[in-house]
Design an enzyme around this catalytic site. Structure first.
Site, mmCIF file in Angstrom:
data_model
loop_
_atom_site.group_PDB
_atom_site.id
_atom_site.type_symbol
_atom_site.label_atom_id
_atom_site.label_comp_id
_atom_site.label_asym_id
_atom_site.label_seq_id
_atom_site.Cartn_x
_atom_site.Cartn_y
_atom_site.Cartn_z
ATOM 1 N N SER A 87 -8.213 -5.074 -1.429
ATOM 2 C CA SER A 87 -6.935 -4.985 -0.729
ATOM 3 C C SER A 87 -6.459 -3.546 -0.579
ATOM 4 O O SER A 87 -5.904 -3.182 0.455
ATOM 5 C CB SER A 87 -5.875 -5.823 -1.441
ATOM 6 O OG SER A 87 -5.691 -5.369 -2.763
ATOM 7 N N HIS A 130 -2.011 -2.161 -3.372
ATOM 8 C CA HIS A 130 -1.589 -2.186 -1.980
ATOM 9 C C HIS A 130 -0.822 -0.907 -1.634
ATOM 10 O O HIS A 130 -1.064 -0.279 -0.600
ATOM 11 C CB HIS A 130 -0.701 -3.397 -1.705
ATOM 12 C CG HIS A 130 -1.380 -4.710 -1.872
ATOM 13 N ND1 HIS A 130 -1.577 -5.286 -3.103
ATOM 14 C CD2 HIS A 130 -1.903 -5.566 -0.969
ATOM 15 C CE1 HIS A 130 -2.184 -6.440 -2.952
ATOM 16 N NE2 HIS A 130 -2.402 -6.640 -1.667
#
Length: 135
Positions: free
Chosen positions: A9, A74
């Site tokens: 991610s 993230h």
């Protein structure tokens, strides 16, 4: 720090953020009529996934073995994507202001990398944490 972080991610967020930085840098030179739509869709998808990661991290799961994702990966991906997107990707209409931004974002990326290296070296001893045992 005591849980492993796996997945892609952070890298995906870095690629999408670099793409968004490229769109912003070359906004006036782009001939694409859907550039605003592309940015909006990317930002909406990133925001929804980030919100889901934060929700799963702090909301107790109904299934005990369900992992709690790291939303910090993230955020790190976004920071690296924007800084490297400005530094590496090409700006078609480069002005003096853009050259100074190149040096600023290059320095920010260097600071990010140095912080990550030193954090991984010294954080466990500073916070008095022990590495989890291998499986």
């Amino acid at each position: 720090m005591t849980a492993p972080v796996v997945g892609s991610s952070g890298g995906v967020y870095a690629l999408v953020s670099a793409h968004l930085a490229n769109i912003v840098m070359n906004w006036s030179g782009m001939k694409c009529q859907f550039k605003l739509l592309r940015m909006a869709v990317a930002l909406i998808c990133m925001s929804m996934e980030f919100g889901r990661a934060v929700w799963l991290r702090f909301h107790p799961s109904a299934y005990p073995p369900c992992p709690h994702p790291s939303f910090v990966a993230h955020l790190g991906g976004v920071a690296v994507g924007i800084t490297l997107g400005v530094v590496i990707l090409r700006n078609y209409e480069q002005r003096l202001q853009d050259q100074s931004l190149w040096w600023i974002f290059g320095a920010m990326y260097t600071v990010f990398v140095l912080f990550a290296v030193f954090w991984n070296i010294f954080a466990y001893s500073l916070l008095d944490l022990k590495l989890p045992p291998p499986p």
